[in-house]
Motif scaffolding. Structure first.
Motif, PDB file in Angstrom:
ATOM      1  N   PRO A 406       0.633  -1.321  -0.010  1.00  0.00           N
ATOM      2  CA  PRO A 406      -0.147   0.049   0.034  1.00  0.00           C
ATOM      3  C   PRO A 406       1.086   1.326  -0.017  1.00  0.00           C
ATOM      4  O   PRO A 406       0.323   2.318  -0.323  1.00  0.00           O
ATOM      5  CB  PRO A 406      -0.788  -0.239   1.209  1.00  0.00           C
ATOM      6  CG  PRO A 406      -0.899  -1.657   1.527  1.00  0.00           C
ATOM      7  CD  PRO A 406       0.422  -2.195   1.110  1.00  0.00           C
ATOM      8  N   SER A 407       2.072   1.183   0.578  1.00  0.00           N
ATOM      9  CA  SER A 407       2.904   2.651   0.453  1.00  0.00           C
ATOM     10  C   SER A 407       3.604   2.879  -0.785  1.00  0.00           C
ATOM     11  O   SER A 407       4.142   4.032  -0.855  1.00  0.00           O
ATOM     12  CB  SER A 407       3.811   2.315   1.776  1.00  0.00           C
ATOM     13  OG  SER A 407       4.718   1.216   1.289  1.00  0.00           O
ATOM     14  N   ILE A 408       3.329   2.025  -1.731  1.00  0.00           N
ATOM     15  CA  ILE A 408       4.305   2.131  -2.915  1.00  0.00           C
ATOM     16  C   ILE A 408       3.563   3.281  -3.662  1.00  0.00           C
ATOM     17  O   ILE A 408       2.377   3.467  -4.056  1.00  0.00           O
ATOM     18  CB  ILE A 408       4.502   0.997  -4.114  1.00  0.00           C
ATOM     19  CG1 ILE A 408       5.347   1.007  -5.322  1.00  0.00           C
ATOM     20  CG2 ILE A 408       2.860   0.395  -4.269  1.00  0.00           C
ATOM     21  CD1 ILE A 408       5.471  -0.033  -6.027  1.00  0.00           C
ATOM     22  N   PRO A 409       4.572   4.525  -4.105  1.00  0.00           N
ATOM     23  CA  PRO A 409       3.822   5.581  -4.914  1.00  0.00           C
ATOM     24  C   PRO A 409       3.657   4.814  -6.457  1.00  0.00           C
ATOM     25  O   PRO A 409       4.103   4.255  -6.947  1.00  0.00           O
ATOM     26  CB  PRO A 409       4.825   6.511  -4.875  1.00  0.00           C
ATOM     27  CG  PRO A 409       6.061   6.023  -3.968  1.00  0.00           C
ATOM     28  CD  PRO A 409       5.814   4.469  -3.817  1.00  0.00           C
ATOM     29  N   CYS A 410       2.308   5.375  -6.690  1.00  0.00           N
ATOM     30  CA  CYS A 410       1.929   4.990  -8.229  1.00  0.00           C
ATOM     31  C   CYS A 410       1.239   6.273  -8.794  1.00  0.00           C
ATOM     32  O   CYS A 410       0.635   6.960  -8.294  1.00  0.00           O
ATOM     33  CB  CYS A 410       0.920   3.793  -7.962  1.00  0.00           C
ATOM     34  SG  CYS A 410       1.385   2.481  -7.377  1.00  0.00           S
ATOM     35  N   GLN A 411       1.749   6.290 -10.116  1.00  0.00           N
ATOM     36  CA  GLN A 411       1.276   7.383 -11.026  1.00  0.00           C
ATOM     37  C   GLN A 411       0.435   6.888 -12.215  1.00  0.00           C
ATOM     38  O   GLN A 411       1.228   6.105 -12.959  1.00  0.00           O
ATOM     39  CB  GLN A 411       1.998   8.403 -11.496  1.00  0.00           C
ATOM     40  CG  GLN A 411       1.723   9.769 -12.170  1.00  0.00           C
ATOM     41  CD  GLN A 411       0.857  10.599 -11.348  1.00  0.00           C
ATOM     42  OE1 GLN A 411       1.003  10.510 -10.204  1.00  0.00           O
ATOM     43  NE2 GLN A 411      -0.117  11.367 -12.118  1.00  0.00           N
ATOM     44  N   VAL A 412      -1.001   6.867 -12.361  1.00  0.00           N
ATOM     45  CA  VAL A 412      -1.530   6.515 -13.522  1.00  0.00           C
ATOM     46  C   VAL A 412      -1.517   7.456 -14.679  1.00  0.00           C
ATOM     47  O   VAL A 412      -2.153   8.416 -14.271  1.00  0.00           O
ATOM     48  CB  VAL A 412      -3.004   5.733 -13.246  1.00  0.00           C
ATOM     49  CG1 VAL A 412      -3.566   5.421 -14.119  1.00  0.00           C
ATOM     50  CG2 VAL A 412      -2.620   4.822 -12.008  1.00  0.00           C
ATOM     51  N   CYS A 413      -1.216   7.224 -15.779  1.00  0.00           N
ATOM     52  CA  CYS A 413      -1.205   8.082 -16.827  1.00  0.00           C
ATOM     53  C   CYS A 413      -1.878   7.690 -18.142  1.00  0.00           C
ATOM     54  O   CYS A 413      -1.790   6.291 -18.200  1.00  0.00           O
ATOM     55  CB  CYS A 413       0.200   8.464 -17.269  1.00  0.00           C
ATOM     56  SG  CYS A 413       1.446   9.206 -15.920  1.00  0.00           S
ATOM     57  N   ARG A 414      -2.643   8.537 -18.771  1.00  0.00           N
ATOM     58  CA  ARG A 414      -3.296   8.037 -19.811  1.00  0.00           C
ATOM     59  C   ARG A 414      -2.542   7.882 -21.188  1.00  0.00           C
ATOM     60  O   ARG A 414      -2.734   7.405 -22.211  1.00  0.00           O
ATOM     61  CB  ARG A 414      -4.690   8.978 -20.157  1.00  0.00           C
ATOM     62  CG  ARG A 414      -5.564   8.782 -18.947  1.00  0.00           C
ATOM     63  CD  ARG A 414      -6.554  10.150 -18.955  1.00  0.00           C
ATOM     64  NE  ARG A 414      -5.900  11.418 -18.621  1.00  0.00           N
ATOM     65  CZ  ARG A 414      -6.529  12.555 -18.673  1.00  0.00           C
ATOM     66  NH1 ARG A 414      -7.764  12.708 -19.022  1.00  0.00           N
ATOM     67  NH2 ARG A 414      -5.744  13.511 -18.592  1.00  0.00           N
ATOM     68  N   SER A 415      -1.385   8.689 -21.334  1.00  0.00           N
ATOM     69  CA  SER A 415      -0.690   8.861 -22.502  1.00  0.00           C
ATOM     70  C   SER A 415       0.837   8.903 -22.055  1.00  0.00           C
ATOM     71  O   SER A 415       1.286   9.236 -21.010  1.00  0.00           O
ATOM     72  CB  SER A 415      -1.099  10.147 -23.202  1.00  0.00           C
ATOM     73  OG  SER A 415      -0.785  11.273 -22.426  1.00  0.00           O
TER      74      SER A 415
END
Length: 455
Positions: A406-415
């Motif tokens: 749960p502590s892992i940073p994630c960034q969801v990008c569309r492109s």
């Protein structure tokens, strides 16, 4: 190559409409822009373009002959050969041309690692032989035939990459290339959208042996569970490579040293140290396959291992760049679940902050969401410090990573553009960034942006 126009017509069962049957063909082209004097132009019909339109231009460029499956105007000079289907005719000519040579042909296939294994096999064999190998990844129904025409009188052995994504394709490639030796790297889920199950993928891949003779050998990855299960089950000679004690060629003492991988190859009581300028256990398996083929073809193992020390990855195949205080691992050529896991292992062997930029893996069909989710879980387990996903399917990776850690940073990008913008704001000197995604995601755009950054 050097065959007469009459030979070409006979090889494909075509009808010579005009031209001198005794004139020579010295190369084969499917791209009209690449035609040179002596070319046989093979016009292919695509969804958007019919290359028959370019036949007149190829004769102006000096083509010796052209195939045609449509009525076309006869040229002032040059030969026209009428055939029912130009693609099939190309394959038939290639198959007949390959059989003019009695050299060993080694076919390389598998769900992951074909191109790298092809490069390593060619390198190991080059310690003794003059090798013709597939250029780039020309492993398709068109690429394999064109590769056959690169064989000539100076060729001692040929290493041919053979890919497939539909039922029946490997059988056709085996008929064209007729490999007497083969390497099967692994069985994953690439193209499962078309082939439905891994069992189907395995059955289709095994058609690479259709033309085997009594002296033939199939080299298999013993670390792959589906391939390991074939031990003792096939009606021809098999050799297994891997890290298990029972493998015929076994890697032990695997260590990472200064960006290289050291291991000892053990075979029938003998040991051969190998220092490979590539990272990851999957690369060790590829190198073992190359050494196995080399010994089967009577290449001195010490010389073959020394040749592997000169291995250089192809563009976008785990190329490592040092730029502006960043380490960029460019693995952007393609992606599948197994390949992503291997790439994550490489990323997490680096010190400092490890960032995975992972885009959609295409052609996974019904298992797509599940496979992306599992890759996200693996990213978290492997030690990724920041996960950046690109595309709709890849968003499931972030879900899997968060579920695992749960502590892992994630960034969801569309492109790609959104990912580049985020990375520009986030990266720090010392970071290591892995970039990987299916070819259709064009993640090489992200790599180009990273290499242009100035810190």
């Amino acid at each position: 190559m050097r065959i007469t126009i009459q030979e070409a017509a006979q090889m494909c069962g075509g009808t010579l409409l005009c031209g001198n049957p005794k004139d020579f063909i010295t190369n084969v082209r499917t791209d009209s822009r690449q035609v040179v004097p002596g070319s046989l132009f093979v016009p292919l019909k695509g969804e958007k373009t019919d290359a028959h339109l370019f036949i007149p231009a190829t004769f102006k460029a000096g083509a010796a002959a052209a195939l045609t499956q449509e009525p076309v105007e006869q040229p002032a000079s040059g030969a026209l050969i009428a055939v029912p289907d130009t693609t099939a005719a190309l394959q038939q000519i290639a198959a007949a041309y390959r059989r003019k040579f009695t050299i060993p042909v080694i076919g390389i296939t598998g769900s992951v690692g074909k191109t790298t294994t092809k490069e390593m096999v060619a390198l190991a064999l080059s310690a003794r032989f003059h090798i013709m190998k597939t250029q780039g990844n020309q492993n398709s129904q068109i690429g394999v035939p064109l590769t056959m025409f690169q064989i000539d009188e100076t060729t001692d052995a040929a290493v041919v990459e053979m890919g497939m994504s539909q039922f029946g394709e490997m059988a056709r490639l085996a008929e064209i290339a007729a490999p007497e030796f083969a390497v099967l790297t692994n069985i994953g889920v690439s193209h499962i959208e078309n082939l439905h199950t891994r069992e189907n993928i395995l059955r289709e891949k095994l058609h690479i042996v259709d033309g085997f003779i009594p002296q033939s050998v199939l080299v298999l990855n013993g670390d792959d569970p589906m391939l390991a299960a074939l031990r003792g089950q096939l009606p021809f000679h098999t050799v297994f490579v891997g890290t298990h004690d029972w493998c015929d060629y076994r890697a032990s003492h695997i260590q990472i040293q200064d960006g290289k991988t050291f291991f000892i190859m053990e075979h029938h009581g003998s040991q051969q140290p190998v220092l490979l300028p590539a990272l990851g256990t999957h690369q060790v398996i590829n190198a073992l396959s190359a050494l196995a083929i080399a010994e089967i073809l009577h290449v001195d193992l010490q010389n073959a291992a020394a040749a592997l020390g000169h291995y250089q990855p192809l563009a976008m195949h785990q190329q490592i760049h040092q730029v502006g205080g960043l380490t960029v691992i460019d693995d952007s050529y393609n992606a599948s679940p197994d390949a992503v896991r291997g790439a994550l292992d490489v990323l997490c062997s680096f010190p400092h902050r490890r960032i995975a930029v992972l885009a959609d893996m295409l052609e996974l069909g019904k298992v797509s969401q599940q496979e992306h989710y599992h890759c996200g879980q693996y990213a978290a387990e492997a030690g990724t410090d920041l996960l950046v996903t690109v595309g709709r399917e890849a968003a499931a990776m972030a879900e899997g990573a968060k579920q695992t850690l749960p502590s892992i940073p994630c960034q969801v990008c569309r492109s790609n553009e959104e990912a580049i913008h985020f990375l520009c704001q986030t990266l720090q000197r010392g970071d290591t960034i892995l970039v990987k995604g299916s070819r259709g995601m064009h993640t090489d755009e992200i790599v180009s942006a990273l290499l242009a950054m100035d810190f």
